[in-house]
Design a protein around this motif. Structure first.
Motif, short mmCIF file in Angstrom:
data_model
loop_
_atom_site.label_atom_id
_atom_site.label_comp_id
_atom_site.label_asym_id
_atom_site.label_seq_id
_atom_site.Cartn_x
_atom_site.Cartn_y
_atom_site.Cartn_z
N ASN A 3 1.30 -0.12 17.32
CA ASN A 3 0.96 -0.74 16.03
C ASN A 3 2.08 -1.59 15.44
N VAL A 4 3.23 -1.66 16.12
CA VAL A 4 4.38 -2.36 15.52
C VAL A 4 4.06 -3.82 15.21
N VAL A 5 3.49 -4.53 16.20
CA VAL A 5 3.23 -5.98 16.00
C VAL A 5 2.19 -6.19 14.90
N PRO A 6 1.02 -5.50 14.97
CA PRO A 6 0.05 -5.75 13.89
C PRO A 6 0.59 -5.38 12.51
N LEU A 7 1.40 -4.31 12.42
CA LEU A 7 1.92 -3.94 11.09
C LEU A 7 2.93 -4.97 10.58
N ALA A 8 3.72 -5.52 11.50
CA ALA A 8 4.66 -6.58 11.10
C ALA A 8 3.87 -7.80 10.63
N LEU A 9 2.78 -8.11 11.36
CA LEU A 9 1.92 -9.23 10.94
C LEU A 9 1.33 -8.97 9.56
N ASN A 10 0.98 -7.71 9.31
CA ASN A 10 0.41 -7.35 8.01
C ASN A 10 1.40 -7.67 6.88
N GLY A 11 2.68 -7.39 7.15
CA GLY A 11 3.72 -7.71 6.17
C GLY A 11 3.76 -9.20 5.90
N VAL A 72 -7.55 -8.11 13.36
CA VAL A 72 -6.22 -8.37 13.95
C VAL A 72 -5.68 -7.08 14.54
N LEU A 73 -5.73 -6.00 13.74
CA LEU A 73 -5.19 -4.71 14.18
C LEU A 73 -5.89 -4.22 15.44
N PHE A 74 -7.23 -4.28 15.40
CA PHE A 74 -7.95 -3.66 16.51
C PHE A 74 -7.97 -4.53 17.75
N LEU A 75 -7.90 -5.87 17.59
CA LEU A 75 -7.80 -6.73 18.78
C LEU A 75 -6.44 -6.52 19.45
N LEU A 76 -5.38 -6.47 18.64
CA LEU A 76 -4.04 -6.33 19.23
C LEU A 76 -3.84 -4.94 19.85
N THR A 77 -4.35 -3.91 19.19
CA THR A 77 -4.12 -2.56 19.77
C THR A 77 -5.01 -2.33 20.99
N SER A 78 -6.26 -2.90 20.98
CA SER A 78 -7.09 -2.66 22.18
C SER A 78 -6.55 -3.44 23.38
N ALA A 79 -5.73 -4.49 23.13
CA ALA A 79 -5.08 -5.18 24.25
C ALA A 79 -4.14 -4.21 24.97
N HIS A 80 -3.64 -3.17 24.26
CA HIS A 80 -2.78 -2.15 24.89
C HIS A 80 -3.63 -1.01 25.47
N PHE A 83 -7.88 2.04 21.39
CA PHE A 83 -8.74 1.66 20.26
C PHE A 83 -8.99 2.92 19.46
N ARG A 84 -8.39 2.96 18.26
CA ARG A 84 -8.51 4.21 17.47
C ARG A 84 -9.73 4.12 16.56
N HIS A 85 -10.86 4.66 17.08
CA HIS A 85 -12.08 4.67 16.26
C HIS A 85 -11.86 5.44 14.97
N ASP A 86 -11.05 6.52 15.06
CA ASP A 86 -10.82 7.36 13.86
C ASP A 86 -10.13 6.54 12.77
N LEU A 87 -9.18 5.66 13.18
CA LEU A 87 -8.48 4.84 12.18
C LEU A 87 -9.42 3.81 11.57
#
Ligand code: UD1
Ligand code: MG
Length: 397
Positions: A3-11, A72-80, A83-87
């Motif tokens: 989640n580092v990249v999406p959270l930095a993007l969020n900032g 953004v979050l879910f596209l970037l994390t599912s690339a890894h 995919f956190r359905h719970d989140l």
């Protein structure tokens, strides 16, 4: 740590949202005036009409950022491959509760709702949160402090009581900011300090201590902070816009969602120390043990432009026995200024908010100075909260 990249993007996104929100407030504030959505600044002599309920504008900008951030979050994390359905469910449930509170707040701004609605509707709006908490986590066990362990054991399962507590927390957070209000910049200022504190806390807990629950507040807080900072620029002393109940309610619910779904609801209360104290002090008026006027904000002295504690006058023989007890208790600890009137059984007391209490101790004060003092108290309490959690908490648990 996918989640580092999406959270930095969020900032980064929140910096952009900040500038967009500034423009949106500039554009819409005059329209609020034209449509009759304004309030009179009661602590000024000018009697100017100030656009009110600008929380609707900042709330919309907040929602837009979070809505854009979700893909953004879910596209970037599912690339890894994660995919956190719970989140995803947690974010959507949080947005549902936050939107409900924006709606309730705007209804309150327009219709001046009754207290029973302000308590019952947030209770119902917290149900999606509790449902998701039940499905995803369902932790109802609390750690017992070391000194009490010989009596209660290492941990205590509170079961349904824990759900009642979380529900009450959502109701408290929704109303807490709105009742510590009425002087320029206080609603937005306190929300900024709480939001910065929760962001720092979640950053440390997630990145340094690996507490996964905190990712939700790292998704919500940057958008909240950016939009609130823009609102603060217009709302700070002397106010050019008022935030309205819309802002106060959705701000409280945003904090409650982050804490409940992030599993730090007890720790979050530490960042609400002034609001908890103000709620406890206000309780006799909120629960009608002592008469409560429509406005409890400080009294403006037109002669010298300074604020004094606002007061309420009533006959003591009309109080219920519990009201008399509370008044005696407050008098005993010198927490209320009571003036006896010439009429028998009639007293005048300061309205029970910590803003008025500060004025009782400090004497007449300028509005700008008072709000700065309250901000310093809020920041000091946040520092105390961090010390309690990381220093005293480590010893106690
Ligand atoms: C809550 C408080 C009330 C306080 C009010 C002010 C309780 C139970 N209710 O009521 O005591 O007086 O908030 O926010 O504690 N205003 C200013 N300066 C400001 C902000 C607001 O003069 O910096 C005035 C304006 O006239 C504005 C009005 O307060 O129109 C908004 O009051 P509103 O939010 O409707 O009051 P409540 O939330 O019902
Ligand atoms: Mg209000």
């Amino acid at each position: 740590m996918e989640n580092v990249v999406p959270l930095a993007l969020n900032g980064l996104m929140s910096a952009v949202t900040y500038f967009c929100t500034l423009q949106a407030i500039k554009k819409f504030a005059p329209k609020f005036l034209q449509r009759g959505r304004f309030g009179i600044d009661l602590c000024k002599s000018s009697g100017d009409r100030i656009p009110e309920s600008l929380g609707v504008v900042t709330g919309t900008c907040f929602l837009v950022q979070v809505f854009i951030f979700i893909p953004v979050l879910f596209l970037l994390t599912s690339a890894h491959g994660v995919f956190r359905h719970d989140l995803l469910v947690e974010i959507l449930a949080a947005l549902l509760s936050i939107c409900s509170m924006m709606f309730l707040g705007f209804a309150d701004d327009v219709l001046d709702l009754k207290w029973r609605d302000k308590l019952s509707l947030p209770t119902i709006a917290s149900l999606p949160l509790l449902g998701v908490y039940y499905v995803n986590f369902n932790g109802t066990t609390v750690l017992v402090p070391k000194p009490l362990r010989f009596l209660l054991g290492g941990s205590l399962n509170l079961g349904p009581l824990y759900y009642i507590y979380m529900c009450m927390l959502a109701v408290f957070c929704t109303n807490a900011i709105n009742i510590l209000a009425g002087i320029n910049g206080l609603e937005t200022g306190q929300s900024l300090v709480i939001s910065a504190s929760i962001s720092t806390f979640s950053f440390v807990e997630y990145f340094l201590r690996g507490e996964l629950g905190h990712v939700l507040s790292l998704c919500l807080m940057p958008a909240f902070f950016g939009t609130t900072l823009a609102l603060y620029k217009f709302n700070k002393y002397p106010s050019k816009v008022f935030v309205g109940d819309t802002f106060c309610y959705y701000a409280g619910m945003t904090f409650a969602c982050s804490a409940i779904l992030g599993h730090f609801s007890k720790a979050m209360l530490l960042f609400f120390i002034p609001q908890v104290l103000n709620f406890l002090y206000s309780a006799p008026q909120l629960f009608k043990l002592i008469p409560c006027p429509r406005h409890r904000l400080p009294f403006y002295n037109r002669e010298n432009g300074l604020l004094l504690p606002s007061t309420t006058t009533f006959r003591t023989d009309t109080l219920k026995p519990n009201g008399v007890r509370v008044l005696r208790f407050l008098q005993l600890f010198r927490l209320v200024k009571v003036e006896q009137h010439q009429e028998p059984h009639t007293v005048e007391i300061n309205n029970l908010t910590i803003i008025n209490l500060i004025l009782v101790f400090k004497g007449p004060t300028n509005e700008g100075e008072l709000v700065r003092l309250l901000m310093r108290i809020q920041i000091f309490c946040s520092l105390v909260a961090f010390s309690c959690y990381y220093a005293i908490g480590q010893v106690l648990f």
